[in-house]
Structure formats: C-alpha cells, structure tokens
Design a protein around this motif. Structure first.
Motif, PDB file in Angstrom:
ATOM      1  N   ARG A   1       0.831  -1.201   0.000  1.00 18.89           N
ATOM      2  CA  ARG A   1       0.000   0.000   0.000  1.00 18.89           C
ATOM      3  C   ARG A   1       0.869   1.256   0.000  1.00 18.89           C
ATOM      4  O   ARG A   1       1.959   1.280   0.554  1.00 18.89           O
ATOM      5  CB  ARG A   1      -0.915  -0.012   1.226  1.00 18.89           C
ATOM      6  CG  ARG A   1      -1.906   1.154   1.287  1.00 18.89           C
ATOM      7  CD  ARG A   1      -2.782   1.045   2.520  1.00 18.89           C
ATOM      8  NE  ARG A   1      -2.013   1.137   3.749  1.00 18.89           N
ATOM      9  CZ  ARG A   1      -1.600   2.292   4.298  1.00 18.89           C
ATOM     10  NH1 ARG A   1      -1.872   3.446   3.697  1.00 18.89           N
ATOM     11  NH2 ARG A   1      -0.916   2.286   5.424  1.00 18.89           N
ATOM     12  N   LEU A   2       0.372   2.296  -0.644  1.00 20.28           N
ATOM     13  CA  LEU A   2       1.057   3.582  -0.677  1.00 20.28           C
ATOM     14  C   LEU A   2       0.214   4.646   0.014  1.00 20.28           C
ATOM     15  O   LEU A   2      -1.018   4.608  -0.046  1.00 20.28           O
ATOM     16  CB  LEU A   2       1.299   4.026  -2.124  1.00 20.28           C
ATOM     17  CG  LEU A   2       2.214   3.180  -3.002  1.00 20.28           C
ATOM     18  CD1 LEU A   2       2.167   3.708  -4.434  1.00 20.28           C
ATOM     19  CD2 LEU A   2       3.638   3.203  -2.475  1.00 20.28           C
ATOM     20  N   ASP A   3       0.885   5.588   0.650  1.00 17.53           N
ATOM     21  CA  ASP A   3       0.243   6.810   1.120  1.00 17.53           C
ATOM     22  C   ASP A   3       0.765   7.964   0.276  1.00 17.53           C
ATOM     23  O   ASP A   3       1.980   8.171   0.180  1.00 17.53           O
ATOM     24  CB  ASP A   3       0.560   7.073   2.594  1.00 17.53           C
ATOM     25  CG  ASP A   3      -0.341   6.288   3.524  1.00 17.53           C
ATOM     26  OD1 ASP A   3      -1.395   5.818   3.058  1.00 17.53           O
ATOM     27  OD2 ASP A   3       0.019   6.129   4.709  1.00 17.53           O
ATOM     28  N   ILE A   4      -0.143   8.678  -0.369  1.00 17.44           N
ATOM     29  CA  ILE A   4       0.222   9.860  -1.154  1.00 17.44           C
ATOM     30  C   ILE A   4      -0.140  11.058  -0.307  1.00 17.44           C
ATOM     31  O   ILE A   4      -1.329  11.335  -0.071  1.00 17.44           O
ATOM     32  CB  ILE A   4      -0.526   9.885  -2.504  1.00 17.44           C
ATOM     33  CG1 ILE A   4      -0.211   8.610  -3.305  1.00 17.44           C
ATOM     34  CG2 ILE A   4      -0.131  11.113  -3.305  1.00 17.44           C
ATOM     35  CD1 ILE A   4      -1.215   7.504  -3.119  1.00 17.44           C
ATOM     36  N   CYS A   5       0.859  11.746   0.187  1.00 17.82           N
ATOM     37  CA  CYS A   5       0.637  12.809   1.176  1.00 17.82           C
ATOM     38  C   CYS A   5       0.762  14.186   0.543  1.00 17.82           C
ATOM     39  O   CYS A   5       1.772  14.521  -0.073  1.00 17.82           O
ATOM     40  CB  CYS A   5       1.633  12.665   2.319  1.00 17.82           C
ATOM     41  SG  CYS A   5       1.405  11.135   3.267  1.00 17.82           S
ATOM     42  N   CYS A   6      -0.297  14.963   0.710  1.00 18.93           N
ATOM     43  CA  CYS A   6      -0.330  16.340   0.246  1.00 18.93           C
ATOM     44  C   CYS A   6      -0.176  17.267   1.450  1.00 18.93           C
ATOM     45  O   CYS A   6       0.068  16.813   2.569  1.00 18.93           O
ATOM     46  CB  CYS A   6      -1.628  16.616  -0.493  1.00 18.93           C
ATOM     47  SG  CYS A   6      -1.853  15.574  -1.941  1.00 18.93           S
TER      48      CYS A   6
END
Length: 446
Positions: A222-227
């Motif tokens: 799983r990936l977390d795409i953090c803005c």
C-alpha cells in the motif's frame, strides 16, 4: 550523403521513410535507444482499459520492415550521448555498454519528450509509474494484472491523466485524482470545465483539488500519497503531470534552444546549425495565430515535420506554416476539443481578447441523440480575428473543432467565419451549427 537520425518514433521514422522514397540511394542510419520504434503512444490508455489488450499491437511497423524493405540501417539499443557539430559526429553506448560513433552529413534530432517526474520522496518507488513509452505501458499493464490492483491514484489532470481515469475505471479500479490546481482543465471556461468534472464524478472518480503532493510512502503493498493537508492511500500511482522536450543533446552540442526549452528550429526545421535538424516533440514551432514560437507536442506535427526534414535534405523547398494547438480527447462519454488561443494566451500575445461561452445542441432538438454542446470562442477586438475555440459535449465535438482549426490557419475574422457555409441536416446539426451560434454571439461583443 549520410543522413543520421536520433530517435525512432514518429518524426524519426517518418523522416527515414520519406528520405528513402525521395532518394533511393541515400545512406540512412537511425539510432534508437530503446527496443521499440514507430508505435502509437496515444493509444496506450485504451489498450490498458482492455484486459485482453496487447501493447505490442500498437507497433505500426516492425524493425524488419525498415531494414529489409526500406534498406534503413536501424540500430536499436543505441543511446546517443554526444553530438559534435564540427566533427559531424554522434557518439554513445549500445545496449551492451559498447561505445559507438557515427559520422553524418545531415543529422535529425528526433528525441521526443520525456515524462515530468517531480523529485519528491517516494517518486522512485516500484509502485509509481509514468506513461510515456511503450515499455511504460507494458510495466503498468503487468503491475495491474500481477498485483490485481483495486485502487490507484493519478497525480495530474492533463490529457493522459484524464484518459487514464477512464482506462483504470474500465478495469474495475477505484481512482483518486490529485490535482494541485483548484479546477480541472484551467484553460477551459468554468462552464466547460464543470461538465468534465461532473462526468468524472458520475463515474466514481474521487477528485482532490488544490492538493500539492509532498511525498509518497510505501507500507508493504500500500502507498500513502501525502499532500499539504491530507494523505490518500492507493496500491499504485500514475504520475501524469505533463512532459518536457528532450533537448539536452542539442543544448550540450551548443545548439540554440527555444520555447519551453525545446530545440529552436526555423520553418525548414533547421537548428542553429544548418546541417542539423530537429523535429517532433523535442522541437519548437511557429503558432499560426501569433506567429511566435511555441512548444505544443502533437503526433500529427511530429509526423509532418519528419516528412518536411526529409524533403528539405533531398532538395525540395520546405516552409512549415506552423501549428494551431488543435487537440482532442475523451473522458468516458465526454469529448473535449480545443484549437488556437485562450483568453489568457491571447492577452499575453498582445491581442485585446473578447470571449463568449454558449450552450447549444449537437443536432436538431427533435432528432434522437441530440446532446448539449458548450462552445467557448475568443476573438480580437481590434482586428476582429478569430483567435481560438474550445468545445465540450457528447456528440462529435472532436470532429467539429476541425472547422475552427481550418479557420485559424486561414486567419479568418469572426465575421468571415460566421458566414461559413457549414453543413446542415437534422441528424447532424441544427440549422445554426453550434460554432455559428458562438460566432454570431461573439460578433455582438466585438
């Protein structure tokens, strides 16, 4: 004469084929750094949408055709690393790491463009992809199938990003669209942009506006795409924030660069060295409306420019009139089309732009299949010239835009365009075509 071409896709192979037709005895060498040539990159999202799709079906002509039928010395896996204009030599390494050098009489740089990749933490994770080359398409397809991806994030909302929203949705993948601007397609009028955004929402695309991605973190599969203010999870990420011209070879060789860092060329596609040409996505062009240099990478421009280079080096006069920036794409059942300048473009170019946005219908209202169509049209207050048109709808807008593109090439005024004898029959158009409705409304404002 030895004609050497760096790059084996649209511009490069078009030039090689045309040069062979024009000069059957010419020595032609093509140096391509990958193992793929002459393929339809624009079709990759549509192949990815099909579980049975085959990336290799996008190859238009195989290397064997060019070598055996056309007698072209095509060298795959040959990456050019240096151009020496004075020695008329290119050099580099092949796929086995061996050095090579080739001398030329005429040289074409057709290195195309490269996908932009922001150097944020996590950009190089194996779950993060771009979609530019055929190998990129193969990798994306293999990853989706091997990992059985169910959730993806797309960063960027250009042509490829939006087309991939549809492609991934067709594969049963939930899509999160992450966009750092506050709206979809900011070059469209708000009324037109909202039509596109509504179509995405109806198909379950989750849209995040004004979100600048700061990092991507891996947590197993799983990936977390953090803005700036939030993180989104996904199993894969597609970076689709645009492309940039591959002009580094020209720059290192001392050739002049032009618009957006593309290789500067004249109307005969010659660079600042008269025996070195550039064509395709790596080169700039003249805009037919402004006459100024622009960089607008398009497939037709690349193929046409390749032909022009071959004609010029074989003694035929060439003058490329330029581009209008005509482009079309679809998002599910919505077609988006544009040509020419936006209001912002026109103002920067020194025009006094006036704009109208009209809603019309694609066919006579009494005919089945008639759908709303939105037209955004821009004209110049001082000269009355037509400057640009954008269209959004669900019924053949991708074809309608061609009339406006031809008008721009002909440098027509809005008044002239408003009197054009466009085809009418109820199954195809109202009596007043949507383009004519917009032109008449724009005339009032002009």
């Amino acid at each position: 004469m030895h004609f050497v071409i760096i790059g084996g896709d649209a511009a490069g192979m078009s030039a090689a084929s045309r040069a062979r037709r024009n000069a059957p005895d010419m020595k032609i060498t093509v140096l391509e750094m990958t193992q793929d040539i002459s393929y339809s990159a624009c079709s990759m999202p549509y192949v990815l949408a099909d579980e049975e799709g085959d990336m290799d079906a996008l190859i238009m002509r195989t290397p064997a055709v060019f070598r055996e039928k056309h007698g072209i010395d095509l060298r795959l896996g040959h990456k050019v690393e240096d151009i020496d204009p004075e020695a008329r030599r290119v050099s580099g390494r092949d796929s086995e790491g061996k050095n090579f050098e080739v001398f030329f009489d005429k040289l074409l740089i057709a290195t195309g463009s490269a996908a932009s990749m922001p150097l944020i933490p996590g950009h190089d994770l194996p779950h993060v992809f771009v979609l530019k080359s055929l190998d990129d398409g193969r990798r994306v397809k293999a990853f989706i199938e091997e990992k059985r991806v169910k959730k993806a994030a797309i960063i960027g909302a250009g042509y490829i990003g939006l087309e991939m929203c549809e492609a991934l949705t067709e594969r049963g993948i939930t899509v999160q669209l992450i966009r750092n601007a506050p709206e979809i397609l900011p070059w469209l009028a708000p009324e037109l942009s909202l039509v596109v955004e509504k179509a995405l929402g109806e198909k379950g695309i989750l849209i995040n506006h004004g979100c600048t991605t700061e990092r991507i973190e891996a947590h197993g599969s799983r990936l977390d795409i953090c803005c700036t203010e939030a993180c989104f999870d996904a199993e894969m990420v597609l970076m689709a924030i645009g492309v940039r011209p591959s002009g580094f070879l020209a720059k290192n060789a001392g050739l002049e660069l032009g618009a957006a860092g593309a290789i500067a060329v004249n109307r005969s596609l010659q660079t600042s060295h008269p025996d070195i040409y550039a064509a395709g996505d790596c080169a700039d062009a003249y805009h037919v409306v402004t006459g100024e240099k622009v960089w607008i990478p398009m497939a037709l421009t690349a193929n046409r420019a390749g032909w022009a280079v071959a004609d010029h080096i074989t003694g035929k006069p060439v003058r490329m009139e330029g581009v209008a920036g005509t482009g079309v794409f679809k998002i599910f059942d919505v077609e988006v089309a544009r040509t020419g300048l936006t209001v912002q473009d026109a103002r920067k170019a020194g025009f006094d732009p006036v704009e109208v946005v009209v809603k019309s219908y694609s066919r006579a209202k009494t005919v089945a299949g008639s759908r709303p169509v939105w037209v955004q049209m821009v004209g110049d207050r001082q000269s009355g010239r037509l400057l640009g048109v954008s269209m959004v709808g669900k019924d053949n807008e991708a074809r309608r835009i061609n009339a406006a593109a031809v008008a721009l090439h002909a440098r027509m005024r809005v008044a002239d365009f408003s009197t054009a004898d466009l085809a009418y029959a109820p199954p195809f158009s109202p009596v007043w075509d949507p383009l004519l409705v917009a032109a008449n409304q724009l005339l009032k404002k002009l």
